[in-house]
Design a protein around this motif. Sequence first.
Motif, mmCIF file in Angstrom:
data_model
loop_
_atom_site.group_PDB
_atom_site.id
_atom_site.type_symbol
_atom_site.label_atom_id
_atom_site.label_comp_id
_atom_site.label_asym_id
_atom_site.label_seq_id
_atom_site.Cartn_x
_atom_site.Cartn_y
_atom_site.Cartn_z
ATOM 1 N N SER A 149 1.628 14.705 0.429
ATOM 2 C CA SER A 149 2.830 13.870 0.522
ATOM 3 C C SER A 149 3.374 13.837 1.947
ATOM 4 C CB SER A 149 3.906 14.378 -0.444
ATOM 5 O OG SER A 149 4.331 15.690 -0.102
ATOM 6 N N ILE A 150 3.241 14.955 2.663
ATOM 7 C CA ILE A 150 3.685 14.986 4.063
ATOM 8 C C ILE A 150 2.847 14.029 4.905
ATOM 9 C CG2 ILE A 150 3.863 16.429 6.130
ATOM 10 C CD1 ILE A 150 4.461 18.796 4.280
ATOM 11 N N VAL A 201 0.832 -1.209 0.000
ATOM 12 C CA VAL A 201 0.000 0.000 0.000
ATOM 13 C C VAL A 201 0.865 1.257 0.000
ATOM 14 C CG1 VAL A 201 -1.656 1.345 1.338
ATOM 15 C CG2 VAL A 201 -1.967 -1.121 1.090
ATOM 16 N N VAL A 202 1.881 1.263 0.846
ATOM 17 C CA VAL A 202 2.761 2.432 0.937
ATOM 18 C C VAL A 202 3.509 2.644 -0.376
ATOM 19 C CG1 VAL A 202 4.815 3.372 2.069
ATOM 20 C CG2 VAL A 202 3.022 2.282 3.431
ATOM 21 N N LEU A 203 3.976 1.563 -0.973
ATOM 22 C CA LEU A 203 4.721 1.674 -2.228
ATOM 23 C C LEU A 203 3.826 2.191 -3.355
ATOM 24 C CD1 LEU A 203 7.456 1.214 -3.559
ATOM 25 C CD2 LEU A 203 6.729 -1.122 -4.098
ATOM 26 N N VAL A 204 2.605 1.690 -3.424
ATOM 27 C CA VAL A 204 1.664 2.161 -4.450
ATOM 28 C C VAL A 204 1.366 3.646 -4.253
ATOM 29 C CG1 VAL A 204 -0.716 1.991 -5.279
ATOM 30 C CG2 VAL A 204 0.618 -0.085 -4.881
ATOM 31 N N ALA A 205 1.168 4.046 -2.995
ATOM 32 C CA ALA A 205 0.910 5.463 -2.712
ATOM 33 C C ALA A 205 2.090 6.325 -3.159
ATOM 34 C CB ALA A 205 0.648 5.661 -1.221
ATOM 35 N N GLY A 206 3.296 5.853 -2.893
ATOM 36 C CA GLY A 206 4.485 6.595 -3.303
ATOM 37 C C GLY A 206 4.604 6.708 -4.811
ATOM 38 N N ILE A 207 4.263 5.634 -5.510
ATOM 39 C CA ILE A 207 4.333 5.648 -6.978
ATOM 40 C C ILE A 207 3.316 6.633 -7.555
ATOM 41 C CG2 ILE A 207 3.904 4.270 -9.045
ATOM 42 C CD1 ILE A 207 5.079 1.871 -7.519
ATOM 43 N N VAL A 208 2.113 6.659 -6.980
ATOM 44 C CA VAL A 208 1.085 7.598 -7.452
ATOM 45 C C VAL A 208 1.543 9.039 -7.237
ATOM 46 C CG1 VAL A 208 -1.252 8.456 -7.047
ATOM 47 C CG2 VAL A 208 -0.822 5.992 -7.130
ATOM 48 N N LEU A 209 2.064 9.321 -6.053
ATOM 49 C CA LEU A 209 2.550 10.676 -5.763
ATOM 50 C C LEU A 209 3.694 11.056 -6.702
ATOM 51 C CD1 LEU A 209 2.590 10.590 -1.840
ATOM 52 C CD2 LEU A 209 0.901 11.689 -3.318
ATOM 53 N N ALA A 210 4.597 10.117 -6.932
ATOM 54 C CA ALA A 210 5.723 10.385 -7.833
ATOM 55 C C ALA A 210 5.240 10.639 -9.255
ATOM 56 C CB ALA A 210 6.697 9.210 -7.808
ATOM 57 N N GLY A 211 4.200 9.918 -9.669
ATOM 58 C CA GLY A 211 3.651 10.113 -11.007
ATOM 59 C C GLY A 211 3.065 11.502 -11.190
ATOM 60 N N VAL A 212 2.326 11.972 -10.187
ATOM 61 C CA VAL A 212 1.753 13.323 -10.256
ATOM 62 C C VAL A 212 2.862 14.366 -10.332
ATOM 63 C CG1 VAL A 212 0.375 15.036 -9.023
ATOM 64 C CG2 VAL A 212 -0.351 12.643 -9.048
ATOM 65 N N ASN A 213 3.884 14.178 -9.509
ATOM 66 C CA ASN A 213 4.992 15.129 -9.496
ATOM 67 C C ASN A 213 5.743 15.129 -10.828
ATOM 68 O OD1 ASN A 213 8.123 15.768 -8.553
ATOM 69 N ND2 ASN A 213 6.590 16.930 -7.424
#
Length: 211
Positions: free
Chosen positions: A195-196, A78-90
């Motif tokens: 992200s925070i 879950v954490v990794l998927v969330a990080g990938i989504v945030l990275a994609g938006v950025n």
Amino acid sequence: MRFRRSGALGSQANAAINDFASRVDGRATEVAGRAAQVITVAVRVLRIPTAVVGALSVPFIAATLVLGLLADGAVGIVVLVAGIVLAGVNAFFWARRGRILRAVDDPDRLATELAVMLTMTGKVDEARGVLTQVAGTSGGWRVMGRLRGLWQGTQLSGRWIDEIGDLPRARYFGPPKIGTTITIAVAALWLVPVSIVVALFSLIGTVAGAL
């Protein structure tokens, strides 16, 4: 003006763009030139603020990705998927920012394309009026907002989208990309607090899972 595309559709689009270019009058050229100058200044003024906005979330996104790799089981996924989504938006934000900066690196070419796009609208007088207002606007975000207001209510056909795609600079200041750009900018602003929070919860989840 000549634009290159491949295939029959590309040839038709080029012909249409060249036809519009031949119909651009002096008034349209003058208004587009003034608008291009204002847009260029506005984008350059926003260069540093947008870089700051894009950079602020990077440490927290990186932390989320690292925590996702370190965590075990479902929490880690879950954490990794969330990080990938945030990275994609950025990443999407940085990519659009780079394209817009390149779009204004030649104000004369931008002005020419804006004049063609103005003629393509079919509402030349109305578009001239709003571009004149844009030319008298100060402040980066206000300029982008005025541009979005110009195109609100415009009915977009598939042909329009195909033809405006042949304007490599002006297309970022007309529909549908102007609306997408503002949406991406708003998403990037929200990305900082989100992200925070995600990084904080990811840390809590990772620590709890390790106990």
